[in-house]
Design a protein around this motif. Structure first.
Motif, mmCIF file in Angstrom:
data_model
loop_
_atom_site.group_PDB
_atom_site.id
_atom_site.type_symbol
_atom_site.label_atom_id
_atom_site.label_comp_id
_atom_site.label_asym_id
_atom_site.label_seq_id
_atom_site.Cartn_x
_atom_site.Cartn_y
_atom_site.Cartn_z
ATOM 1 N N THR A 334 16.258 -4.511 0.163
ATOM 2 C CA THR A 334 14.877 -4.051 0.076
ATOM 3 C C THR A 334 14.827 -2.735 -0.698
ATOM 4 O O THR A 334 15.589 -1.815 -0.412
ATOM 5 C CB THR A 334 14.280 -3.826 1.484
ATOM 6 O OG1 THR A 334 14.369 -5.025 2.239
ATOM 7 C CG2 THR A 334 12.827 -3.413 1.389
ATOM 8 N N LEU A 335 13.929 -2.671 -1.663
ATOM 9 C CA LEU A 335 13.687 -1.441 -2.414
ATOM 10 C C LEU A 335 12.209 -1.097 -2.295
ATOM 11 O O LEU A 335 11.347 -1.969 -2.477
ATOM 12 C CB LEU A 335 14.066 -1.612 -3.888
ATOM 13 C CG LEU A 335 15.532 -1.905 -4.194
ATOM 14 C CD1 LEU A 335 15.712 -2.176 -5.673
ATOM 15 C CD2 LEU A 335 16.422 -0.754 -3.737
ATOM 16 N N ARG A 336 11.917 0.157 -1.995
ATOM 17 C CA ARG A 336 10.525 0.578 -1.830
ATOM 18 C C ARG A 336 10.300 1.910 -2.562
ATOM 19 O O ARG A 336 11.149 2.801 -2.517
ATOM 20 C CB ARG A 336 10.191 0.752 -0.349
ATOM 21 C CG ARG A 336 8.785 1.321 -0.102
ATOM 22 C CD ARG A 336 8.470 1.398 1.368
ATOM 23 N NE ARG A 336 8.423 0.082 1.957
ATOM 24 C CZ ARG A 336 7.382 -0.740 1.889
ATOM 25 N NH1 ARG A 336 6.286 -0.370 1.241
ATOM 26 N NH2 ARG A 336 7.422 -1.915 2.464
ATOM 27 N N TYR A 337 9.133 1.989 -3.209
ATOM 28 C CA TYR A 337 8.731 3.250 -3.841
ATOM 29 C C TYR A 337 7.260 3.500 -3.519
ATOM 30 O O TYR A 337 6.397 2.654 -3.774
ATOM 31 C CB TYR A 337 8.940 3.209 -5.354
ATOM 32 C CG TYR A 337 8.511 4.493 -6.034
ATOM 33 C CD1 TYR A 337 9.235 5.664 -5.837
ATOM 34 C CD2 TYR A 337 7.391 4.536 -6.842
ATOM 35 C CE1 TYR A 337 8.847 6.850 -6.443
ATOM 36 C CE2 TYR A 337 6.992 5.719 -7.458
ATOM 37 C CZ TYR A 337 7.735 6.871 -7.241
ATOM 38 O OH TYR A 337 7.348 8.055 -7.833
ATOM 39 N N ASN A 338 6.976 4.664 -2.937
ATOM 40 C CA ASN A 338 5.613 5.099 -2.637
ATOM 41 C C ASN A 338 5.354 6.420 -3.334
ATOM 42 O O ASN A 338 6.198 7.325 -3.292
ATOM 43 C CB ASN A 338 5.409 5.281 -1.127
ATOM 44 C CG ASN A 338 5.487 3.971 -0.371
ATOM 45 O OD1 ASN A 338 5.399 2.902 -0.958
ATOM 46 N ND2 ASN A 338 5.656 4.052 0.940
ATOM 47 N N MET A 339 4.188 6.543 -3.967
ATOM 48 C CA MET A 339 3.850 7.764 -4.692
ATOM 49 C C MET A 339 2.375 8.091 -4.491
ATOM 50 O O MET A 339 1.513 7.204 -4.500
ATOM 51 C CB MET A 339 4.157 7.601 -6.181
ATOM 52 C CG MET A 339 3.903 8.858 -7.020
ATOM 53 S SD MET A 339 2.184 8.977 -7.608
ATOM 54 C CE MET A 339 2.129 7.640 -8.778
ATOM 55 N N GLY A 350 -2.387 6.688 -6.361
ATOM 56 C CA GLY A 350 -1.183 6.375 -5.615
ATOM 57 C C GLY A 350 -0.655 5.001 -5.930
ATOM 58 O O GLY A 350 -1.359 4.141 -6.482
ATOM 59 N N LEU A 351 0.591 4.789 -5.556
ATOM 60 C CA LEU A 351 1.285 3.535 -5.832
ATOM 61 C C LEU A 351 2.132 3.166 -4.626
ATOM 62 O O LEU A 351 2.790 4.020 -4.030
ATOM 63 C CB LEU A 351 2.176 3.691 -7.070
ATOM 64 C CG LEU A 351 3.104 2.523 -7.425
ATOM 65 C CD1 LEU A 351 2.281 1.338 -7.909
ATOM 66 C CD2 LEU A 351 4.110 2.948 -8.498
ATOM 67 N N ARG A 352 2.113 1.887 -4.255
ATOM 68 C CA ARG A 352 2.987 1.349 -3.229
ATOM 69 C C ARG A 352 3.675 0.125 -3.813
ATOM 70 O O ARG A 352 3.009 -0.805 -4.281
ATOM 71 C CB ARG A 352 2.194 0.925 -1.985
ATOM 72 C CG ARG A 352 1.296 2.018 -1.408
ATOM 73 C CD ARG A 352 2.117 3.031 -0.646
ATOM 74 N NE ARG A 352 1.272 4.049 -0.034
ATOM 75 C CZ ARG A 352 0.959 5.202 -0.593
ATOM 76 N NH1 ARG A 352 1.429 5.486 -1.804
ATOM 77 N NH2 ARG A 352 0.196 6.074 0.035
ATOM 78 N N PHE A 353 5.004 0.108 -3.780
ATOM 79 C CA PHE A 353 5.713 -1.016 -4.388
ATOM 80 C C PHE A 353 6.954 -1.346 -3.572
ATOM 81 O O PHE A 353 7.709 -0.455 -3.189
ATOM 82 C CB PHE A 353 6.102 -0.686 -5.830
ATOM 83 C CG PHE A 353 6.509 -1.885 -6.623
ATOM 84 C CD1 PHE A 353 5.606 -2.899 -6.906
ATOM 85 C CD2 PHE A 353 7.807 -2.009 -7.100
ATOM 86 C CE1 PHE A 353 5.981 -4.013 -7.631
ATOM 87 C CE2 PHE A 353 8.195 -3.110 -7.830
ATOM 88 C CZ PHE A 353 7.275 -4.120 -8.107
ATOM 89 N N ASN A 354 7.129 -2.632 -3.307
ATOM 90 C CA ASN A 354 8.233 -3.076 -2.461
ATOM 91 C C ASN A 354 8.808 -4.372 -3.038
ATOM 92 O O ASN A 354 8.062 -5.318 -3.331
ATOM 93 C CB ASN A 354 7.727 -3.318 -1.044
ATOM 94 C CG ASN A 354 8.828 -3.541 -0.022
ATOM 95 O OD1 ASN A 354 8.606 -4.102 1.033
ATOM 96 N ND2 ASN A 354 10.041 -3.108 -0.318
ATOM 97 N N GLY A 422 2.850 -4.979 -3.759
ATOM 98 C CA GLY A 422 2.490 -3.665 -4.287
ATOM 99 C C GLY A 422 1.002 -3.473 -4.414
ATOM 100 O O GLY A 422 0.210 -4.417 -4.329
ATOM 101 N N SER A 423 0.632 -2.222 -4.599
ATOM 102 C CA SER A 423 -0.775 -1.882 -4.804
ATOM 103 C C SER A 423 -0.864 -0.540 -5.515
ATOM 104 O O SER A 423 0.073 0.267 -5.497
ATOM 105 C CB SER A 423 -1.527 -1.828 -3.471
ATOM 106 O OG SER A 423 -1.053 -0.756 -2.671
ATOM 107 N N VAL A 424 -1.999 -0.325 -6.122
ATOM 108 C CA VAL A 424 -2.296 0.953 -6.750
ATOM 109 C C VAL A 424 -3.715 1.341 -6.345
ATOM 110 O O VAL A 424 -4.590 0.487 -6.231
ATOM 111 C CB VAL A 424 -2.169 0.876 -8.288
ATOM 112 C CG1 VAL A 424 -3.105 -0.167 -8.869
ATOM 113 C CG2 VAL A 424 -2.390 2.237 -8.926
#
Length: 981
Positions: A334-339, A350-354, A422-424
């Motif tokens: 699992t890789l996740r990036y939240n900004m 903002g950004l949510r990506f998994n 993901g979402s933005v």
């Protein structure tokens, strides 16, 4: 001279004062070693000295003997007397309740003190009680009213969740899962527990109504970890261990099996291999032959940081489990990036990506009923060798069962999944207090199930090999657009107004290719080389949902709280004219503790009374269920045309243009309290939920040409009580003891069916629990002195006795009676956490009771059969004239009800108390060793999961929902390290 002497004395005193002062450095963390930025360091008299930086560190100059107080919002303050040490490591424990905690609710957040609905909050630290398993299974016992069932304990298996009882007959009882604003299917199986910041469970109509047509079974909101300003923080969690199968079944060995079978059937047909095996005094323990000690490891890395304008979080998680059944495994990356970025004073983005990649190998328990690996192992005769003398697998099993060892050796079944979620979002604040937000995202999932069954696995599997490739794609897209306006009038009247619009679309497509008689060299990668093909197929479906929603929160002087919510959903799953549903709710709360008459008392630090009412919906019926469907092929559509067989199409379901939502109307009354400065805190809720317009397949008259029609019928009622309590029993400088627990009771009743019916096929009954058992009543064993009476029922001494309840001399369906329910009436958990200096001991218990489990394994193991093994207990206790047992029937072919089918003979109490996790940990102080590796905290621990279970149930696992084709549960022994930088 006097002046000089005075100056000398003052100099000495000043030097002594300087000598008595120490420069103290310290680190303040929470119980999980995460540094606490902004913790306050003050003297005992209240004078503030400093606050901790972004790494949780501080530095002050103090005299020996001075007393400081370390405090942080939501934590119990620590008082420390300064001694000779120059370095302090201070771990703060959470208070029993923190009213300033921010709680996530649908499309927003609020302070816990301002809640009007029933919402349970679970912090990331609480999820550590379950190391092996999914985030869904980790929820077990953590919230009142939330019942978690172990659906499957196989590697990669997930649990099921029911909130406040089952309210649907056919449309499912699982809650809606929403992760960072995006609804997800299938629970939290793909979510890394290490990425979770908090979980909120919306239980009542007021809190869940904002999700309208998908909220009738409750809502579980998950917020993943976010970035924070300041120095980058790195958290590393490593753990691993091994697993041992629990509750191995005690079965007969080869010699016992031979004696019993030969006694019951003198002409029993033994294979030459079995006779040769017996002559050598050998016996096969098939359970040992296919199982092993499982292995488990999990590595989780999190990096967070940022500035005043940009905050980010990056997480990576690798999970690897080798199962207790050989050659079964599950791996997941699992890789996740939240900004989040504050672009300027009025714009935030903002950004949510998994991304998730997983592979599940060689699990066929549920898909291969009767021939699953473990079921084959416990039923195969112990007189059978694993291999023939020439090295081939033995294949002389009774009832065409498969060779269990051949299954684990030769089955090649892999399920692979690639998923991106993901979402933005864009959020603007054109004027103070008004925030307009657009959140757009979705998920894309590709999965395939590749399976090759080698013909050598046994008679059940086709000669020449059988390969299947199943490929699928899911796609979900949504757009959520909201406007939130917050304002107050004279700081007394505070308003929050939310309005929103959302649209979403879900599509699914799959293809299946099936081939037989093909080479095992390439297996499912060479379908073109097979001799036989088919059946092949494909499928596709789509659905859309459009919604308008709004919510008003009104706070009057922090004493009186009001919430009104409404949502209107339009779903393509219903026919035109029935697609729109309206779901309103209202709630009120009174903070009694804020009233003037409460100022003189010290007992209650918080006392709030809540009430809510509302309507929720359920549209979980699949796509096109309202429409008539057509199928191609089959006995009703094949016909002869011109001397040739032709394939046509035929309508196979009837349409129902009046099909509409299931509706759940719910009333909730709650009391939140905090006592003795919040050292004791708890919540009590009572609720009543009435579900109407149930979606159900109603039987149709034969002359209609159809078996049934999906129709709205009847009513199911759920009522119950929930209680949760947290206490800080002891909290001293070196020792603390914290206890938390919860209890839930639910009463479920079918209030109405359809057309005035009081039951449906003697399976559903008005006035009874929807999971009621209605069976014949076992009554021991017919004894020799009852020979004449037994003959009336075509029985012999030694046969199982069944009660003739209507005394008509015949045993049939008219002699059935209610025999209990299959789901617990009550359930809960309790946890004790002890800390002494750096040592921590956690004991987490779960329990449930008031129900019966049909231990279906006993129908095979505790009665005589000619196709497989039986239990050692049956061998030692079956009825004989010389040993007139009243528990197990004699080994006789044709004995009525011998295996207990249709009776309550195999029912066992499902009550249990389980020490689900016991953990011993050590938190390293901020010593030179920790500082040397630049760490802000380090914790090591050892734990045992499923340590002890107290129950009368004798199957593989009292919590499992499958006792026929089980994957055995395991006791896990785990060691781990958590370190922060």
């Amino acid at each position: 001279m006097y002046k000089q002497l005075t100056m000398l004395v003052l100099a000495l005193l000043f030097s002594a004062a300087i000598w008595a002062q120490n420069r103290i450095s310290g680190l303040v963390t929470d119980a999980s070693l995460l540094p606490l930025a902004g913790a306050t360091i003050s003297l005992k008299n209240g004078q503030a000295l400093t606050t901790t930086d972004s790494s949780g560190r501080f530095s002050v100059t103090l005299n020996r003997g001075e007393v400081i107080q370390v405090s942080y919002t939501g934590m119990i303050s620590r008082t420390i007397t300064i001694a000779a040490e120059t370095s302090l490591s201070i771990a703060l424990q959470p208070s029993a309740v923190n009213l300033d905690d921010v709680v996530v609710v649908g499309y927003g957040a609020t302070k816990k003190s301002d809640l009007t609905g029933s919402v349970a909050t679970i912090k990331a630290d609480e999820l550590k009680n379950a190391k092996v398993g999914t985030a869904t299974s980790a929820l077990q016992g953590l919230a009142a009213g939330v019942f978690v069932t172990t659906g499957s304990v196989k590697p990669g298996g997930d649990a099921s969740v029911v909130i406040r009882g089952s309210g649907s007959l056919r449309a499912g009882n699982s809650p809606l899962y929403v992760v960072d604003g995006i609804p997800v299917e299938g629970g939290l199986q793909d979510l890394s527990p290490g990425d979770i910041q908090s979980i909120e469970v919306l239980k009542d109509a007021s809190s869940a109504a904002i999700y309208g047509s998908r909220g009738s079974n409750g809502v579980i909101l998950v917020t993943t970890r976010q970035g924070s300003k300041g120095k980058s923080r790195i958290t590393l969690n490593l753990n691993g261990g091994f697993q041992k199968m629990m509750n191995k079944q005690k079965l007969m060995n080869a010699q016992q099996y031979y004696q019993l079978a030969s006694r019951a059937i003198p002409d029993y047909s033994w294979t030459s291999e079995e006779l040769r095996y017996l002559s050598r005094g050998l016996s096969t323990d098939w359970q040992d032959a296919i199982t092993q000690d499982g292995k488990y490891s999990n590595y989780n890395l999190g990096i967070s940081g940022g500035s005043e304008t940009v905050k980010h979080f990056l997480g990576a998680d690798f999970y690897d489990q080798q199962g207790t059944i050989k050659n079964s495994s599950f791996r997941k990356l699992t890789l996740r990036y939240n900004m989040d970025a504050q672009t300027n004073s009025w714009l935030k983005t903002g950004l949510r990506f998994n991304i998730i990649e997983s592979a599940l190998k060689n699990i066929n328990e549920e898909d291969d009923s009767g021939y699953g690996t473990m079921f084959s192992a416990i039923s195969s005769q112990p007189t059978a060798p694993v291999y023939l003398d020439n090295g081939d697998y033995f294949d002389g099993f009774l009832n065409t069962k498969a060779n269990p060892v051949a299954i684990v050796d030769l089955l090649d079944k892999v399920t692979k999944k690639s998923r991106a979620v993901g979402s933005v979002y864009f959020e603007i604040e054109p004027v103070k207090g008004l925030k307009i937000r657009s959140d757009n995202g979705g998920e894309l999932e590709f999965f395939n199930v590749n399976s090759y069954e080698d013909g050598r696995m046994g008679q059940h599997y086709p000669d020449g090999g059988h390969a299947v490739k199943f490929n699928g794609k899911k796609r979900y897209m949504q757009s959520e657009n909201t406007a939130t306006y917050m304002f107050d009038v004279n700081s007394i009247h505070r308003f929050t107004i939310l309005g929103g619009f959302s649209a979403s679309k879900y599509t699914y497509e799959s293809t299946t290719a099936d081939s037989k008689n093909l080479s095992p060299v390439l297996g499912y990668d060479n379908l073109g080389g097979a001799q036989n093909h088919g059946p092949n197929g494909s499928y596709a479906s789509a659905s859309t949902l459009t919604s308008f929603y709004g919510r008003l929160n009104y706070n009057l002087d922090d004493r009186y709280l009001f919430t009104v919510t409404m949502r209107q959903d339009g779903s393509s799953r219903f026919a035109p004219g029935k697609q729109w549903g309206f779901f309103p709710s209202a709630a009120i709360a009174w903070r009694i503790s804020k009233e003037a008459f409460m100022e003189e008392q010290d007992l209650f630090s918080e006392l709030k009374l809540r009430a809510s009412i509302g309507r929720l919906g359920n549209q979980n019926i699949g796509d096109y269920a309202y429409a008539a469907t057509i199928s191609q092929g089959g006995e009703w559509s094949d016909y002869v045309f011109g001397g040739n067989l032709a394939t046509g199409s035929v309508q196979n379901t009837i349409s129902n243009p009046n099909l509409t939502w299931e509706k759940a109307n719910q009333l909730d009354l709650g009391l939140d309290f905090g006592m003795l400065k919040n050292r004791i805190a708890g919540t009590i809720d009572v609720y009543y939920k009435k579900t109407t317009d149930l979606l159900w397949l109603v039987p149709l008259p034969t002359e209609s040409g159809f078996d049934n029609s999906l129709t709205n019928i009847g009513q199911i009622n759920n009522k119950g009580i929930e209680f949760s309590l947290t206490t800080i029993n002891i909290n001293t400088k070196h020792f603390s003891w914290r206890t938390s627990g919860n209890f839930s009771f639910n009463d479920n009743k079918i209030a109405e069916l359809y057309n005035g019916k009081t039951d449906v096929n003697k399976a559903l009954f008005v006035g009874r629990h929807m999971s009621t058992y209605y069976t014949l009543q076992a009554d021991g064993i017919w004894q020799a002195d009852e020979l004449a009476k037994a003959a009336v029922y075509n029985a012999q001494p030694g046969d199982r006795k069944v009660k003739d309840l209507n005394n008509d001399g015949v045993i049939n369906g008219d002699d059935r009676a209610f025999s209990g329910i299959s789901v617990p009436k009550y359930y809960g958990s309790f946890t004790n956490t002890f800390r002494y200096k750096g040592v921590e001991l956690i004991a987490f218990f779960t329990y449930a009771g008031g129900h019966l489990i049909n231990n279906s394994l006993n129908r095979y193991l505790n009665s005589f059969n000619t196709w497989g093994n039986m239990s050692e207990e049956y061998y030692n206790g079956y009825w004989t004239p010389a040993r007139p047992s009243n528990r197990y029937p004699a080994p006789r072919i044709g004995s009525p009800y011998s295996n207990g089918d249709g009776t309550n003979a195999n029912f066992q109490k499902g009550d249990y108390l389980r020490l689900r996790n016991i953990e011993l940990a050590y938190q390293f102080p901020a010593s030179s060793f920790v500082r040397k590796i630049s760490s802000s905290g380090m914790r090591v621990y050892a734990s045992v999961q499923n340590a002890v279970t107290w129950t009368r149930f004798t199957g593989f696992d009292v919590e499992s929902s499958d006792n026929t084709n089980p994957y055995p549960n395991a006791r896990s022994f785990i060691a781990g390290l958590s370190i922060n930088f």
